[in-house]
Design an enzyme around this catalytic site. Structure first.
Site, mmCIF file in Angstrom:
data_model
loop_
_atom_site.group_PDB
_atom_site.id
_atom_site.type_symbol
_atom_site.label_atom_id
_atom_site.label_comp_id
_atom_site.label_asym_id
_atom_site.label_seq_id
_atom_site.Cartn_x
_atom_site.Cartn_y
_atom_site.Cartn_z
ATOM 1 N N ASN A 147 0.847 -1.245 0.070
ATOM 2 C CA ASN A 147 0.032 -0.183 -0.156
ATOM 3 C C ASN A 147 0.816 1.297 0.107
ATOM 4 O O ASN A 147 1.439 1.606 1.012
ATOM 5 C CB ASN A 147 -0.821 -0.270 1.434
ATOM 6 N N ARG B 44 -2.555 -2.083 -3.463
ATOM 7 C CA ARG B 44 -3.613 -1.492 -3.306
ATOM 8 C C ARG B 44 -3.626 -0.247 -4.131
ATOM 9 O O ARG B 44 -2.680 0.611 -4.093
ATOM 10 C CB ARG B 44 -3.874 -0.848 -1.951
#
Ligand code: AMP
Length: 387
Positions: free
Chosen positions: A7, A80
């Site tokens: 992420n 992500r």
């Protein structure tokens, strides 16, 4: 299969190594202040090298080889990615064609997509043969009907600039709705529910037949609920007015995205501090929780209509999972819908999905922990297995 979930933010990189088969997290870490004074890494490539070294030290093979050639403790990477626009409604295996397309969505998510792309490129540079998958925060909301995604503004704004409602937190909403349906023993494709993802960023989604049919975040993650530092819904004329008063676009953006919400109302965006302040009788903090829970309850009422009568209301994410005080403030406003909180169950602490309503509540109130990394790892492994 082991998947590294990344992420990447503009100045931070969170990583988690997942064992997909076991459904467990093996190792996780975060590198902050990338490219900033006092930071551990000058750029995202260095940050990834550092993450890889830590991973190998923690779980890697005993190999004596140099770092570059030593075996990696994972077989794929799942990223992500915040904005998938209208093009990406499913996770994709990253290739030379779709990476520029992700990059082209940057104007829609200027803080996030460029960082996501940096993370992907840094890995491709180091380990060109490693498969990488992008999992999009917007993708679950691809099923929004037009009456939920369209703004009532001239069509050219949609045609020329892509201005429409996209919705975010999709990976979490999808995962939690799946878990809720399982928990209630309802087939997912018949499940109607409302998912309140309440973290520092917060959104609520209306689920009908297992699909997202409305969600509170819109063109950007600013619309909707009161959040840690974001205002949520405001009259758009406020922005025009501020512009006329001489505020720059950047200043207005910072006001609404970074200086509003709980921070503006209560002086802190950490719910633990705000709760402690309410217990000490701080009137600003009490007013802040009243306002934000009132607005959430209004969305829940509206989404009860959107789904044609919800079968469950689910709380998830940092605050939804851990704040009985906030859940009670919301639930008490839902009595008109016949919803009844069980105060004792509400106070219990557990990492398991659970019911916090009374048996005579019209629908169950649930707390279901979200796990976006798990969902990203599973999507990554699933895509690689089939491609
Ligand atoms: P997230 O973005 O999902 O990590 O959630 C962050 C939010 O959850 C922050 O507002 C935290 O203050 C809040 N939070 C986390 N743990 C607790 C807790 N034990 N009690 C109240 N709020 C909490």
């Amino acid at each position: 299969m082991k998947v590294l979930v990344i992420n990447a933010g503009s100045s931070s990189l969170k990583y988690q190594l997942r064992d997909v088969t076991a459904g467990s997290a093996l190792y996780e870490g975060v590198i902050e202040k990338i490219g900033q004074p006092g930071g551990e890494a000058a750029d995202h490539t260095q940050a990834l090298d550092l993450a890889a070294r830590r991973l190998k030290a923690a779980v890697g093979s005993e190999s004596e080889e140099s770092e570059e050639s030593a075996e990696l403790p994972f077989e794929a990477v799942g990223h992500r990615v915040v904005h998938g626009g209208e093009r990406f409604g499913e996770p994709v295996l990253i290739d030379e064609e779709n990476l520029p397309a992700i990059e082209q969505l940057s104007p829609l998510a200027p803080l996030h997509n460029p960082a996501n792309v940096l993370g992907i490129r840094a890995i491709a540079q180091r380990w060109p043969d490693l498969p990488q998958v992008a999992v999009f925060d917007t993708a679950f909301h691809r099923t929004l009907p037009e009456h939920a995604w369209r703004y009532p503004i001239p069509d050219e704004l949609y045609q020329q600039h892509g201005i429409r409602r996209y919705g975010f937190h999709g990976t979490s909403h999808e995962y939690v709705s799946r878990r809720a349906a399982e928990f209630l023993d309802i087939p997912l494709d018949r499940f109607r529910g409302i998912i309140a993802h309440l973290g520092n960023g917060a959104s609520v989604t209306a689920i009908r037949d297992g699909q997202s049919v409305d969600t509170s975040m819109g063109f950007t993650p600013l619309e909707g609920l009161v959040m840690g530092t974001r205002s949520g819904d405001v009259d758009p004329s406020i922005l025009v007015f501020l512009g006329q008063q001489g505020y720059s676009a950047e200043e207005i953006d910072a006001l609404l995205n970074r200086r509003s919400g709980l921070l503006a109302l209560a002086g802190s965006n950490d719910m633990r501090e705000v709760e402690a302040a309410t217990e000490a009788g701080d009137e600003r903090a009490i007013a802040a929780l009243t306002l934000s829970s009132y607005r959430l309850a209004k969305y829940i009422g509206a989404y009860h209509i959107a789904v044609g009568g919800a079968e469950a209301l689910v709380f998830t994410a940092g605050l939804g999972e851990n704040s009985p005080v906030y859940r009670k403030l919301v639930a008490d406003r839902l009595q008109a819908l016949g919803i009844r909180l069980d105060e004792q169950l509400n106070l219990e602490r557990s990492k398991q999905p659970r019911v916090i309503s009374t048996p005579d509540s019209s629908i169950p109130l649930l707390v279901i922990p979200t796990d976006e990394e798990r969902a990203i790892a599973e999507a990554t492994a699933g895509l690689i297995a089939t491609s």
